[in-house]
Design an enzyme around this catalytic site. Sequence first.
Site, PDB file in Angstrom:
ATOM      1  N   TYR A   1       0.850  -1.195   0.000  1.00  0.00           N
ATOM      2  CA  TYR A   1       0.000   0.000   0.000  1.00  0.00           C
ATOM      3  C   TYR A   1       0.889   1.250   0.000  1.00  0.00           C
ATOM      4  O   TYR A   1       1.728   1.406   0.888  1.00  0.00           O
ATOM      5  CB  TYR A   1      -0.823   0.106   1.278  1.00  0.00           C
ATOM      6  CG  TYR A   1      -1.793  -1.006   1.591  1.00  0.00           C
ATOM      7  CD1 TYR A   1      -3.126  -0.902   1.220  1.00  0.00           C
ATOM      8  CD2 TYR A   1      -1.405  -2.120   2.330  1.00  0.00           C
ATOM      9  CE1 TYR A   1      -4.043  -1.889   1.560  1.00  0.00           C
ATOM     10  CE2 TYR A   1      -2.321  -3.111   2.673  1.00  0.00           C
ATOM     11  CZ  TYR A   1      -3.639  -2.983   2.282  1.00  0.00           C
ATOM     12  OH  TYR A   1      -4.547  -3.953   2.628  1.00  0.00           O
TER      13      TYR A   1
ATOM     14  N   HIS B   1      -9.898   2.334   1.988  1.00  0.00           N
ATOM     15  CA  HIS B   1      -9.449   3.318   2.977  1.00  0.00           C
ATOM     16  C   HIS B   1      -9.814   4.730   2.545  1.00  0.00           C
ATOM     17  O   HIS B   1      -9.012   5.657   2.638  1.00  0.00           O
ATOM     18  CB  HIS B   1      -7.928   3.207   3.172  1.00  0.00           C
ATOM     19  CG  HIS B   1      -7.503   1.885   3.727  1.00  0.00           C
ATOM     20  ND1 HIS B   1      -6.214   1.419   3.668  1.00  0.00           N
ATOM     21  CD2 HIS B   1      -8.222   0.914   4.362  1.00  0.00           C
ATOM     22  CE1 HIS B   1      -6.152   0.216   4.235  1.00  0.00           C
ATOM     23  NE2 HIS B   1      -7.349  -0.111   4.653  1.00  0.00           N
TER      24      HIS B   1
ATOM     25  N   ASN C   1      -3.190   1.284   7.930  1.00  0.00           N
ATOM     26  CA  ASN C   1      -4.637   1.149   7.786  1.00  0.00           C
ATOM     27  C   ASN C   1      -5.282   2.164   8.726  1.00  0.00           C
ATOM     28  O   ASN C   1      -4.872   2.298   9.871  1.00  0.00           O
ATOM     29  CB  ASN C   1      -5.084  -0.265   8.164  1.00  0.00           C
ATOM     30  CG  ASN C   1      -4.193  -1.338   7.562  1.00  0.00           C
ATOM     31  OD1 ASN C   1      -2.998  -1.329   7.799  1.00  0.00           O
ATOM     32  ND2 ASN C   1      -4.753  -2.233   6.801  1.00  0.00           N
TER      33      ASN C   1
HETATM   34  N1  6FA Z   1      -9.153  -0.090   8.503  1.00  0.00           N
HETATM   35  C1  6FA Z   1      -8.179  -0.453   9.350  1.00  0.00           C
HETATM   36  O1  6FA Z   1      -7.635   0.393  10.069  1.00  0.00           O
HETATM   37  N2  6FA Z   1      -7.764  -1.760   9.416  1.00  0.00           N
HETATM   38  C2  6FA Z   1      -8.294  -2.735   8.634  1.00  0.00           C
HETATM   39  O2  6FA Z   1      -7.880  -3.898   8.708  1.00  0.00           O
HETATM   40  C3  6FA Z   1      -9.309  -2.372   7.730  1.00  0.00           C
HETATM   41  N3  6FA Z   1      -9.865  -3.291   6.904  1.00  0.00           N
HETATM   42  C4  6FA Z   1     -10.933  -2.930   6.140  1.00  0.00           C
HETATM   43  C5  6FA Z   1     -11.599  -3.928   5.402  1.00  0.00           C
HETATM   44  O3  6FA Z   1     -11.125  -5.152   5.425  1.00  0.00           O
HETATM   45  C6  6FA Z   1     -12.757  -3.595   4.671  1.00  0.00           C
HETATM   46  C7  6FA Z   1     -13.425  -4.667   3.873  1.00  0.00           C
HETATM   47  C8  6FA Z   1     -13.263  -2.274   4.710  1.00  0.00           C
HETATM   48  C9  6FA Z   1     -14.525  -1.887   3.979  1.00  0.00           C
HETATM   49  C10 6FA Z   1     -12.596  -1.279   5.420  1.00  0.00           C
HETATM   50  C11 6FA Z   1     -11.431  -1.609   6.142  1.00  0.00           C
HETATM   51  N4  6FA Z   1     -10.766  -0.655   6.890  1.00  0.00           N
HETATM   52  C12 6FA Z   1      -9.739  -1.020   7.711  1.00  0.00           C
HETATM   53  C13 6FA Z   1     -11.194   0.758   6.881  1.00  0.00           C
HETATM   54  C14 6FA Z   1     -12.044   1.125   8.093  1.00  0.00           C
HETATM   55  O4  6FA Z   1     -12.949   0.105   8.422  1.00  0.00           O
HETATM   56  C15 6FA Z   1     -12.778   2.427   7.760  1.00  0.00           C
HETATM   57  O5  6FA Z   1     -11.816   3.419   7.506  1.00  0.00           O
HETATM   58  C16 6FA Z   1     -13.682   2.886   8.903  1.00  0.00           C
HETATM   59  O6  6FA Z   1     -14.632   1.905   9.239  1.00  0.00           O
HETATM   60  C17 6FA Z   1     -14.394   4.170   8.524  1.00  0.00           C
HETATM   61  O7  6FA Z   1     -15.191   4.582   9.615  1.00  0.00           O
HETATM   62  P1  6FA Z   1     -16.346   5.661   9.466  1.00  0.00           P
HETATM   63  O8  6FA Z   1     -16.868   5.899  10.832  1.00  0.00           O
HETATM   64  O9  6FA Z   1     -15.833   6.793   8.678  1.00  0.00           O
HETATM   65  O10 6FA Z   1     -17.460   4.991   8.539  1.00  0.00           O
HETATM   66  P2  6FA Z   1     -18.091   3.530   8.434  1.00  0.00           P
HETATM   67  O11 6FA Z   1     -18.326   3.298   6.991  1.00  0.00           O
HETATM   68  O12 6FA Z   1     -17.315   2.536   9.199  1.00  0.00           O
HETATM   69  O13 6FA Z   1     -19.496   3.676   9.186  1.00  0.00           O
HETATM   70  C18 6FA Z   1     -20.564   4.411   8.674  1.00  0.00           C
HETATM   71  C19 6FA Z   1     -21.838   3.956   9.346  1.00  0.00           C
HETATM   72  O14 6FA Z   1     -22.894   4.826   8.987  1.00  0.00           O
HETATM   73  C20 6FA Z   1     -22.271   2.552   8.936  1.00  0.00           C
HETATM   74  O15 6FA Z   1     -22.642   1.819  10.084  1.00  0.00           O
HETATM   75  C21 6FA Z   1     -23.470   2.794   8.027  1.00  0.00           C
HETATM   76  O16 6FA Z   1     -24.427   1.758   8.052  1.00  0.00           O
HETATM   77  C22 6FA Z   1     -24.028   4.072   8.610  1.00  0.00           C
HETATM   78  N5  6FA Z   1     -24.778   4.902   7.659  1.00  0.00           N
HETATM   79  C23 6FA Z   1     -24.380   5.282   6.420  1.00  0.00           C
HETATM   80  N6  6FA Z   1     -25.307   6.065   5.847  1.00  0.00           N
HETATM   81  C24 6FA Z   1     -26.301   6.217   6.737  1.00  0.00           C
HETATM   82  C25 6FA Z   1     -27.549   6.925   6.723  1.00  0.00           C
HETATM   83  N7  6FA Z   1     -27.904   7.633   5.666  1.00  0.00           N
HETATM   84  N8  6FA Z   1     -28.367   6.831   7.797  1.00  0.00           N
HETATM   85  C26 6FA Z   1     -27.992   6.097   8.894  1.00  0.00           C
HETATM   86  N9  6FA Z   1     -26.821   5.400   8.958  1.00  0.00           N
HETATM   87  C27 6FA Z   1     -25.987   5.471   7.903  1.00  0.00           C
HETATM   88  C1  ABL Z   2      -7.508  -3.509   5.180  1.00  0.00           C
HETATM   89  O1  ABL Z   2      -7.215  -2.460   5.723  1.00  0.00           O
HETATM   90  C2  ABL Z   2      -8.071  -3.494   3.829  1.00  0.00           C
HETATM   91  O2  ABL Z   2      -9.035  -2.472   3.704  1.00  0.00           O
HETATM   92  C3  ABL Z   2      -8.666  -4.807   3.394  1.00  0.00           C
HETATM   93  O3  ABL Z   2      -8.825  -4.733   2.002  1.00  0.00           O
HETATM   94  C4  ABL Z   2      -7.782  -5.974   3.810  1.00  0.00           C
HETATM   95  O4  ABL Z   2      -8.372  -7.219   3.488  1.00  0.00           O
HETATM   96  C5  ABL Z   2      -7.669  -5.926   5.319  1.00  0.00           C
HETATM   97  N1  ABL Z   2      -7.235  -4.667   5.803  1.00  0.00           N
HETATM   98  C6  ABL Z   2      -6.680  -6.974   5.845  1.00  0.00           C
HETATM   99  O5  ABL Z   2      -5.380  -6.662   5.481  1.00  0.00           O
HETATM  100  C7  ABL Z   2      -8.320  -7.707   2.145  1.00  0.00           C
HETATM  101  C8  ABL Z   2      -8.495  -9.221   2.167  1.00  0.00           C
HETATM  102  O6  ABL Z   2      -7.399  -9.817   2.839  1.00  0.00           O
HETATM  103  C9  ABL Z   2      -8.607  -9.766   0.762  1.00  0.00           C
HETATM  104  O7  ABL Z   2      -8.862 -11.151   0.760  1.00  0.00           O
HETATM  105  C10 ABL Z   2      -9.720  -9.043   0.029  1.00  0.00           C
HETATM  106  O8  ABL Z   2      -9.747  -9.459  -1.322  1.00  0.00           O
HETATM  107  C11 ABL Z   2      -9.517  -7.547   0.082  1.00  0.00           C
HETATM  108  O9  ABL Z   2      -9.403  -7.126   1.436  1.00  0.00           O
HETATM  109  C12 ABL Z   2     -10.682  -6.807  -0.564  1.00  0.00           C
HETATM  110  O10 ABL Z   2     -10.422  -5.452  -0.655  1.00  0.00           O
END
Ligand code: 6FA
Ligand code: ABL
Length: 542
Positions: A394, A476, A519
């Site tokens: 990243y 992110h 992250n």
């Molecule tokens: N960040 C990390 O630091 N480490 C990680 O390992 C990591 N992995 C991932 C990951 O694997 C995936 C698949 C994703 C999608 C993100 C990852 N991230 C990771 C990033 C991290 O989760 C995000 O940066 C973080 O959750 C962002 O937090 P926010 O508070 O900005 O926003 P969210 O999207 O989490 O929450 C928004 C909420 O608002 C949700 O519950 C949603 O349902 C709600 N919402 C949205 N629109 C709405 C509306 N109109 N009315 C009411 N509720 C609403």
């Molecule tokens: C993160 O911060 C990323 O947002 C995710 O994309 C990441 O997971 C997790 N942390 C873990 O490092 C990956 C999965 O390991 C993959 O299998 C998957 O395809 C990918 O997210 C999808 O974006």
Amino acid sequence: APVDYIIVGSGPGGIITADRISQAGKSVLLVERGGPSTWETGGRYQAPWAAGSNLTKFDVPGLFESMFTDPDSFWWCEDITVFAGCLIGGGTSVNGALYWVPSDNDFSTSAGWPEEWVNHQPYTSALTARLPPTDHPSTDGERYLEQVSTVVAEMLKPQGYSNVTINNDPNYKDHIMGYAAYDFIGGQRGGPVATYLQTAQARSNFKLQIYTEVLNVVRNGSTITGVITNDTSVLDGFYPLNPNGRVILSAGTYGSARILFRSGIGPTDMLQTVQSNPQAAPLMPAEEDWIDLPVGYNVSDNPSINLVFTHPSVNSYDNWADVFTDPPAADAAQYLKSRSGIMSQASPRWNFWSALGAPDGITRWMQGTARPGAASINTTLSYNLTNVFTITAYLSTGIQSRGRIGVNAALNAMPLVNPWLNDKTGSDEAALLTGLNNIISTISQVPGLELIMPDNTISMTEYVKTYDPSTMDSNHWVGSNIIGTTAGKAVVDPNTKVFGTDNLFVVDASIMPTLPYGNPHGTLMSVAEQAAAKILALAGGP
Ligand code: 6FA
Ligand code: ABL
């Protein structure tokens, strides 16, 4: 009944803000469009092998990779074209939970933060006191499935990397490597849901309302009087504020931007798109009340590139394919008995950082994350699937590329301009290539280690140039409601108040001006601690 604060969205931004503001005695309504996640929140969606326990899919760290392969994936927001969690906890209920304590540089003015934000340490300390990271989440203190860590450390050592406990010195991010740190607690998903949300829910002045979507804020010129929801049990779905009350949007980088557009706040083209939508148009303020702000611009996300390797010592854990339906019986039994073993960790195992030079003279940092298995493999080489592992590289702090997000006619939220590798001098791409070539430069020093993707028919440069942008997405997303001191350049002011309004705030990833080293959710949780303090200190509130 009217409340002091309506907070929209129960992701990490919304939960932490709601807890701190309710702690100060204000009445708080936290409105979440999705439903329960972990068992503690009322979630009941379980892996078959966990039936009879109080463990949902969201509780068990080892089920993380199955988020992307489960056909019943009700937790993703259906009207956002990139991954976003729509359930209690938002992203923190479905993410990999990698948790990095923010560094001073992550809150520096050079990273785009206003002066008022640089002293983050009290807020970061408040965060880590509530929610300490752990790099050994299994309750027996052991780490499991760590062959990947050993192999990658062996490869990086000749490049001058030192082996550290990453969160012990957040400021030190050059040529360091160490075990993955997560926000798991007792071998289960922890995060803000297991901590801040629980203290908030113990207060009588706090209420969490689920399955309720906020469509727009109701605005009388610069004053917000409440929000319109899809709740048909109240007139017009209207939730009112107390006099001097405030609305805080914490709906995420896409969700909060969309609510602003629907409230007549943002660039004209987006507001016109809303105006053309038959459901949204009647709820919008009149055109003379529109507020022109760069909502949706200034967006960044880490460009990420996967390198896939094999090594005979590595156990790919069958690529996590069966963890939900049929994991190795001994691993399931061990976890159910004592919250220990492979199921107590998400897939990432080993992380590393280095600083990289670039043609424009601006230093970029690169994070590498190694895990057993691979999301996809495209190679002409033959390989043994049981030995596969991935390094995701990243590009982070220092990125100059920016994108734009917005909505289409159906008001689905999506990237309009991709944010990856588009800076004018090409320096992001150059730095990323340097970093990737560095990573693989010592492969031959590890007996048995092979790079299978990219394979030997394609150069690293070609690999990056032809990389499918949809897989360069790191999830992110930050910056769509960027914080700053100047209206027009920024969307929210240093108190996180939306410019041109009296009582509308945004606290979520969308206000972050740039990406941190790692992250982002660790940094974001410190942002929420600091934002809550600033909002409470700001005169004129309830
Ligand atoms: N960040 C990390 O630091 N480490 C990680 O390992 C990591 N992995 C991932 C990951 O694997 C995936 C698949 C994703 C999608 C993100 C990852 N991230 C990771 C990033 C991290 O989760 C995000 O940066 C973080 O959750 C962002 O937090 P926010 O508070 O900005 O926003 P969210 O999207 O989490 O929450 C928004 C909420 O608002 C949700 O519950 C949603 O349902 C709600 N919402 C949205 N629109 C709405 C509306 N109109 N009315 C009411 N509720 C609403
Ligand atoms: C993160 O911060 C990323 O947002 C995710 O994309 C990441 O997971 C997790 N942390 C873990 O490092 C990956 C999965 O390991 C993959 O299998 C998957 O395809 C990918 O997210 C999808 O974006």
